[in-house]
Design a protein around this motif. Structure first.
Motif: not given
Length: 251
Positions: A201-214
């Motif tokens: 998987c590759l994600v667009a940098r501009s589409a990333i809203e944040g990170f969190e734990r599963d």
């Protein structure tokens, strides 16, 4: 000799007509049949699926999709046509030959030069997909084949790319598209646009809203804006993702 099927691509009608006339002038020595004309790369790419040309005569500076990006997309086809550039500008010659163009003709195109270019096209091998790796400028569109027609997806609209079996899924806010491309190749072509979060998987940098734990609290996931999805970040990729997106001070 069998006639070469030729598609003319130029945004200026007089230029298309001149090439048509020149092809008529040299038809005795280089048999050819004009199977279509297009005013830009988008039209040409879609038309090529219908008429299957042997050769494309392509201008470079055109609206919508220029000749260089068109050649990049053509290299993805199962049976790509040979490309001969015909342009008023000489600064694209290096890039053109990196794409395995048959010839680079400067306008006004002369009959003798066009005749020689078609002769080379008859004896040449078609371009291959690895030509994309040699071009500095990335494409502005992805191309997906759907029900026998090519659909163009603006790269800026894609939120993430995920490898699934032998295809890559390109996800936009509206829907998914299947690309017959390699995830590794896409990562190399768009290093500023996408970041790898997992081996598939590759994600667009501009589409990333944040990170969190599963939910189990064991792994990180990335929140992808526009699609309301969470994608897992692998343990292997997390250090580089964190450094690239959150800053070296948090690595």
């Amino acid at each position: 000799m069998n006639p070469l099927k030729i598609l003319i691509v130029d945004d200026e009608a007089p230029a298309r007509e001149r090439l048509r006339d020149l092809l008529g002038d040299i038809a005795a020595s280089q048999p050819n049949a004009i199977v279509g004309m297009a005013a830009n790369g988008v039209e040409a790419l879609r038309l090529s699926e219908e008429v299957r040309p042997d050769v494309m005569l392509v201008d470079i500076r055109m609206p919508g999709m220029d000749g260089i990006e068109l050649a990049q997309h053509l290299a993805q086809l199962e049976a790509p046509p040979r490309v001969i550039f015909a342009t008023a500008y000489d600064e694209y010659a290096v890039t053109a030959f990196e794409l395995h163009a048959i010839d680079y003709l400067l306008k006004p195109v002369r009959a003798q030069r066009l005749e020689a270019a078609l002769a080379r096209a008859r004896n040449s091998l078609p371009p291959t997909r690895d030509t994309l790796d040699r071009v500095a400028e990335p494409r502005r569109h992805f191309a997906a084949s759907e029900r026998g027609r090519i659909t163009l997806i603006p790269v800026d609209d894609v939120c993430y790319l995920k490898a699934e079996l032998k295809y890559v899924t390109a996800r936009t806010a509206e829907r998914e598209y299947l690309l017959d491309e390699s995830l590794v190749q896409l990562e190399q072509e768009f290093p500023e646009r996408f970041i790898r979060i997992h081996r598939n998987c590759l994600v667009a940098r501009s589409a990333i809203e944040g990170f969190e734990r599963d939910e189990a609290g064991e792994h990180w996931v990335v929140r992808v804006g526009g699609v309301g999805e969470q994608l897992p970040v692998s343990r292997r990729q997390w250090p580089s993702v964190r450094t690239a997106l959150l800053g070296a001070e948090q690595a």
